[in-house]
Design a protein around this motif. Structure first.
Motif, PDB file in Angstrom:
ATOM      1  N   GLU A 135       0.780  -1.229   0.016  1.00 50.75           N
ATOM      2  CA  GLU A 135      -0.061  -0.104  -0.053  1.00 50.75           C
ATOM      3  C   GLU A 135       0.938   1.200  -0.063  1.00 50.75           C
ATOM      4  O   GLU A 135       0.316   2.394  -0.333  1.00 50.75           O
ATOM      5  CB  GLU A 135      -0.854   0.050   1.170  1.00 50.75           C
ATOM      6  N   THR A 136       2.120   1.018   0.324  1.00 46.91           N
ATOM      7  CA  THR A 136       3.040   2.134   0.137  1.00 46.91           C
ATOM      8  C   THR A 136       3.795   2.414  -1.129  1.00 46.91           C
ATOM      9  O   THR A 136       4.369   3.511  -1.171  1.00 46.91           O
ATOM     10  CB  THR A 136       4.068   2.091   1.157  1.00 46.91           C
ATOM     11  N   LEU A 137       3.593   1.592  -2.218  1.00 51.55           N
ATOM     12  CA  LEU A 137       4.008   1.776  -3.384  1.00 51.55           C
ATOM     13  C   LEU A 137       3.703   3.005  -4.314  1.00 51.55           C
ATOM     14  O   LEU A 137       2.448   3.182  -4.227  1.00 51.55           O
ATOM     15  CB  LEU A 137       4.048   0.652  -4.032  1.00 51.55           C
ATOM     16  N   LYS A 138       4.444   3.803  -4.494  1.00 57.54           N
ATOM     17  CA  LYS A 138       4.294   5.303  -5.128  1.00 57.54           C
ATOM     18  C   LYS A 138       4.800   5.139  -6.633  1.00 57.54           C
ATOM     19  O   LYS A 138       4.058   5.691  -7.627  1.00 57.54           O
ATOM     20  CB  LYS A 138       4.545   6.434  -4.254  1.00 57.54           C
ATOM     21  N   TYR A 139       5.790   4.704  -6.830  1.00 57.67           N
ATOM     22  CA  TYR A 139       6.332   4.866  -8.115  1.00 57.67           C
ATOM     23  C   TYR A 139       6.919   3.555  -8.667  1.00 57.67           C
ATOM     24  O   TYR A 139       7.820   2.807  -8.160  1.00 57.67           O
ATOM     25  CB  TYR A 139       7.789   5.723  -7.936  1.00 57.67           C
ATOM     26  N   VAL A 140       6.619   3.235  -9.882  1.00 48.71           N
ATOM     27  CA  VAL A 140       6.955   1.837 -10.571  1.00 48.71           C
ATOM     28  C   VAL A 140       7.305   2.239 -12.009  1.00 48.71           C
ATOM     29  O   VAL A 140       6.616   2.977 -12.822  1.00 48.71           O
ATOM     30  CB  VAL A 140       5.748   0.988 -10.757  1.00 48.71           C
ATOM     31  N   ASN A 141       8.404   1.772 -12.509  1.00 50.21           N
ATOM     32  CA  ASN A 141       8.824   2.021 -13.660  1.00 50.21           C
ATOM     33  C   ASN A 141       9.465   0.467 -14.105  1.00 50.21           C
ATOM     34  O   ASN A 141      10.411   0.041 -13.716  1.00 50.21           O
ATOM     35  CB  ASN A 141      10.509   2.695 -13.665  1.00 50.21           C
ATOM     36  N   LEU A 142       8.682   0.107 -15.212  1.00 52.72           N
ATOM     37  CA  LEU A 142       8.891  -1.157 -15.790  1.00 52.72           C
ATOM     38  C   LEU A 142       9.089  -0.849 -17.293  1.00 52.72           C
ATOM     39  O   LEU A 142       8.646  -1.891 -18.131  1.00 52.72           O
ATOM     40  CB  LEU A 142       7.687  -2.401 -15.627  1.00 52.72           C
ATOM     41  N   SER A 143       9.516   0.068 -17.655  1.00 49.93           N
ATOM     42  CA  SER A 143       9.763   0.466 -19.087  1.00 49.93           C
ATOM     43  C   SER A 143      10.793  -0.580 -19.693  1.00 49.93           C
ATOM     44  O   SER A 143      11.628  -1.016 -18.991  1.00 49.93           O
ATOM     45  CB  SER A 143       9.995   1.878 -19.344  1.00 49.93           C
ATOM     46  N   TRP A 144      10.555  -0.728 -20.929  1.00 54.03           N
ATOM     47  CA  TRP A 144      11.418  -1.546 -21.872  1.00 54.03           C
ATOM     48  C   TRP A 144      11.486  -2.909 -21.386  1.00 54.03           C
ATOM     49  O   TRP A 144      12.718  -3.620 -21.829  1.00 54.03           O
ATOM     50  CB  TRP A 144      12.787  -0.770 -21.910  1.00 54.03           C
ATOM     51  N   CYS A 145      10.767  -3.490 -20.705  1.00 53.70           N
ATOM     52  CA  CYS A 145      10.525  -4.773 -20.073  1.00 53.70           C
ATOM     53  C   CYS A 145       9.942  -5.396 -21.393  1.00 53.70           C
ATOM     54  O   CYS A 145       8.623  -5.624 -21.298  1.00 53.70           O
ATOM     55  CB  CYS A 145       9.821  -4.965 -18.844  1.00 53.70           C
ATOM     56  N   GLU A 146      10.409  -6.152 -22.197  1.00 51.45           N
ATOM     57  CA  GLU A 146      10.083  -6.616 -23.547  1.00 51.45           C
ATOM     58  C   GLU A 146       9.395  -8.109 -23.100  1.00 51.45           C
ATOM     59  O   GLU A 146       8.740  -8.506 -24.012  1.00 51.45           O
ATOM     60  CB  GLU A 146      10.957  -6.915 -24.346  1.00 51.45           C
ATOM     61  N   TYR A 147       9.444  -8.511 -21.785  1.00 52.27           N
ATOM     62  CA  TYR A 147       8.755  -9.969 -21.769  1.00 52.27           C
ATOM     63  C   TYR A 147       7.431  -9.977 -21.022  1.00 52.27           C
ATOM     64  O   TYR A 147       6.778 -10.939 -21.072  1.00 52.27           O
ATOM     65  CB  TYR A 147       9.813 -10.894 -20.932  1.00 52.27           C
ATOM     66  N   ILE A 148       7.391  -8.838 -20.614  1.00 51.15           N
ATOM     67  CA  ILE A 148       5.799  -8.574 -19.820  1.00 51.15           C
ATOM     68  C   ILE A 148       4.849  -8.862 -20.716  1.00 51.15           C
ATOM     69  O   ILE A 148       4.620  -8.009 -21.865  1.00 51.15           O
ATOM     70  CB  ILE A 148       5.711  -7.344 -18.944  1.00 51.15           C
ATOM     71  N   ARG A 149       3.838  -9.496 -20.524  1.00 49.70           N
ATOM     72  CA  ARG A 149       2.704  -9.583 -21.396  1.00 49.70           C
ATOM     73  C   ARG A 149       1.327  -8.990 -20.709  1.00 49.70           C
ATOM     74  O   ARG A 149       0.284  -8.846 -21.707  1.00 49.70           O
ATOM     75  CB  ARG A 149       2.390 -11.182 -21.953  1.00 49.70           C
ATOM     76  N   LYS A 150       1.228  -9.056 -19.537  1.00 49.78           N
ATOM     77  CA  LYS A 150       0.049  -8.689 -18.724  1.00 49.78           C
ATOM     78  C   LYS A 150       0.358  -7.944 -17.689  1.00 49.78           C
ATOM     79  O   LYS A 150       0.958  -8.518 -16.866  1.00 49.78           O
ATOM     80  CB  LYS A 150      -1.022  -9.930 -18.623  1.00 49.78           C
TER      81      LYS A 150
END
Length: 663
Positions: A135-150
């Protein structure tokens, strides 16, 4: 943080255990961090570790973090590994590991206190749902992750503010829960080329920016279930969307809107967006023509300007428009007096509206690669930059007309010659003030290859020169760039030299000009005066401008552009150039310029001594038109008087050598 504070903090931490880094609370040295991880020498005293390798380094990571259960900050850059990672501490608040080399996170990793996560360019696939359990998570960067599908369910992380998923090229689906994140402010999905499914509804009261540019597989935009006042920027360029939902008008807070693909039909609710300030349209975007509430475009008349569709618009860009009627509708309906910038590229525009010249704020006009453009009726008085490149339908007569009008806007008189110090030509004081104070530079680029006649100095070389007084005048430089068969990007730089002191005047890039172009540039005198403030300018100063062309390193050399000519429009003092038949005078004229109407004996002997030592010394006194009365002569030339001075007796003279007129 100031460097001294950082050094002090690091020294305090080092003193915790000078000899054993593993006993310190923070590890920031690359050598210490690498040694601890490679040899599995961690301890529960370590709260933060940073390993930023200067070059790619491989370390086998497995259970090294088992001994660091109190680790809160983990930063790892440029590190390769193999196998699988068995453990990460659940106390982590900050996890910065771009290029994470494993396909999944440890199964027992449950970061309930995680605030920021950066795993861009990682090999993560789908086993990463546990990072969204905080619940404390505020900033997420998963850019250029070519294997993520969903993208999984994010309902357990309701406080996310920024979510960066750009260039996840295999991402197909985003979970419905994302559309209900009430704290999300920035959502980046650009260039997710396989994205097909977004949340069905957007109910995000804090969302300020949403970018979907380049999502070419996306066919449907979500419904907007309620009015969203915070969403100020929406980018939908180059998507697969052909039609927007009728609820699109609920985005009432939009100020920046980028729309378009090859054909996009808009709902009538688009006209509810009355706060639009920046509008960029790509491809044939079709607006509804049957407007409700009598909100009708003013067509070819500029009466009733308050009826414009987007009254707050100040930036308009049209690209790749082929439907000419749609272009005319947009230009006559969306351009209020508040418009400041207009960009039209690769479109079938033929002319601008007749009332185009009345705009009070328009300062930038770019029209590129519009091969059917025939006319620009007039330029507004507020214009600063005009670029019409690769519009080969514009004839030379129109280019000359626009050049002359641009010069008149700047207050440059059309008929000017090399003048003396006393000039009867004066500039409009309002225009002069505008040039010197409000604007940093003026520029115009038009098709053509001949320097207009009203540039009083012209040259077919790569340089041109003139003489000026003790202050910089307002002058404009024109350069004719010629192209050969092919075309490519190329750079130019112009230097300015004053009495031999060379400085940068202007540098820039000209992109893919297929035809010859004229480039006109003007800087206010105040900026040049500031640039040369270290020089002690005299009453006469020699100014020279040099232009060179070269190719940038990233552009392949396809052809060789060249300079056909240069021109300068300036109120100069070239009419009072020094005589060319006196070697002593010409060689040393710049060094003996009189100040306040007199030349001291010390200056004469210091600066002319090399000439005096070669033989009998002569000092040539020149009558200045702004300090002495003009000498009457039939040729109207200034007369010079030579007086022989003995080198040995010159020291006895106490009075300065004052200029005298002779008849």
């Amino acid at each position: 943080m100031h460097d001294l504070l950082q050094q002090m903090g690091r020294e305090i931490v080092r003193q915790e255990s000078p000899q054993k880094p593993k006993e310190r609370s923070r590890i920031w040295s690359y050598e210490d961090a690498l040694d601890i991880l490679a040899k599995n020498m961690g301890s529960d005293k370590i709260q933060g570790i940073m390993l930023c390798s200067p070059k790619p380094t491989t370390v086998q990571l497995k259970g090294q973090f088992l001994k660091m259960k109190n680790l809160r900050f983990l930063i790892i850059h440029n590190l390769n590994s193999f196998g699988c990672l068995e453990y990460l501490p659940n106390e982590l608040r900050f996890l910065d590991w771009p290029g994470y080399p494993f396909s999944s996170l440890p199964s027992n990793f449950c970061p309930k206190k995680l605030v920021a996560l950066n795993m861009s360019r990682s090999r993560l696939e789908n086993q990463f749902t546990q990072i969204f359990s905080s619940e404390t998570l505020k900033y997420v960067n998963l850019s250029w992750c070519e294997y993520i599908r969903k993208l999984p369910d994010l309902s357990q992380a309701p406080n996310i503010k920024e979510l960066d998923l750009k260039y996840c090229t295999n991402l197909v689906e985003v979970h419905d829960s994302v559309g209900r994140l009430q704290k999300l402010e920035v959502w980046e999905l650009s260039n997710c080329t396989k994205l097909q499914i977004l949340p069905s509804y957007l109910m995000m009261k804090s969302l300020a920016s949403l970018t979907l540019t380049g999502c070419s597989s996306l066919k449907k935009f979500p419904d907007i279930s309620q009015e969203m006042e915070c969403l100020g920027k929406l980018a939908l360029h180059s998507t697969g969307i052909c039609e927007l939902p009728s609820s699109f008008g609920n985005l009432i807070g939009l100020k920046t809107l980028f729309l378009g693909n090859h054909s996009l039909y808009l709902p009538s609710s688009i006209y509810k967006l009355q706060h639009i300030e920046r509008l960029s349209l790509y491809g044939d975007v079709i607006f509804p023509k049957e407007l409700k509430n009598d909100r009708r475009p003013p067509c070819d008349s500029f009466k009733g300007l308050s009826q414009y569709i987007f009254p707050s618009l100040n930036y308009l860009s049209l690209s790749f428009f082929k439907i000419r009627a749609e272009i005319d509708f947009i230009l006559t309906s969306f351009c209020p007096l508040s418009l400041e910038s207009l960009y039209i590229t690769d479109s079938n525009v033929v002319t601008l509206p007749k009332f185009f010249g009345i705009f009070e704020r328009l300062h930038t006009l770019f029209i590129e690669r519009c091969n059917e453009l025939l006319e620009i009726p007039s330029l507004p008085q507020s214009i600063i930059k005009v670029l019409t490149s690769n519009c080969h339908s514009l004839d030379s007569q129109l280019s000359s007309k626009l050049f002359l009008q641009f010069g008149e806007i700047l207050g440059l008189p059309p008929n000017i010659s090399c003048l003396g110090v006393r000039s009867d030509i004066s500039m409009d004081p309002q225009l002069s003030s505008r040039i010197s104070q409000e604007v940093s530079e003026y520029a115009i680029i038009l098709p053509g290859h001949e320097i207009p006649d009203w540039f009083n100095h012209q040259s077919v070389e790569r340089s041109i020169s003139f003489w000026m007084g003790p202050k910089f005048p307002t002058f404009g430089l024109c350069v004719a760039f010629g192209m050969e068969d092919d075309y490519s990007d190329y750079c130019y730089h112009v230097d300015i030299s004053v009495n031999g002191n060379r400085r940068t005047f202007r540098r820039g890039v000209l992109f893919k000009n297929r035809f010859d172009h004229l480039w006109f540039y003007c800087r206010p005198p105040s900026s040049l005066q500031k640039q040369f403030q270290d020089l002690n300018l005299g009453c006469r100063n020699h100014v020279e401008l040099f232009c060179e062309i070269f190719f940038p390193p990233f552009a392949p050399k396809k052809s060789t552009p060249f300079i056909k000519g240069m021109g300068v429009h300036v109120e100069c003092i070239c009419a009072h150039s020094p005589p060319q038949n006196s070697g002593i005078f010409c060689d040393n004229y710049e060094e003996v310029q009189p100040r306040c109407g007199q030349i001291s004996k010390r200056i004469v002997h210091k600066r002319l001594r090399p000439s005096l030592l070669r033989g009998p010394g002569f000092i040539l006194r020149r009558q200045l038109c702004h300090t002495l009365c003009l000498t009457r002569s039939t040729s109207h030339q200034q007369l010079l008087k030579a007086q022989k001075i003995s080198i040995n007796n010159s020291r006895k003279r106490k009075k300065p050598l004052v200029e005298r007129s002779c008849i």
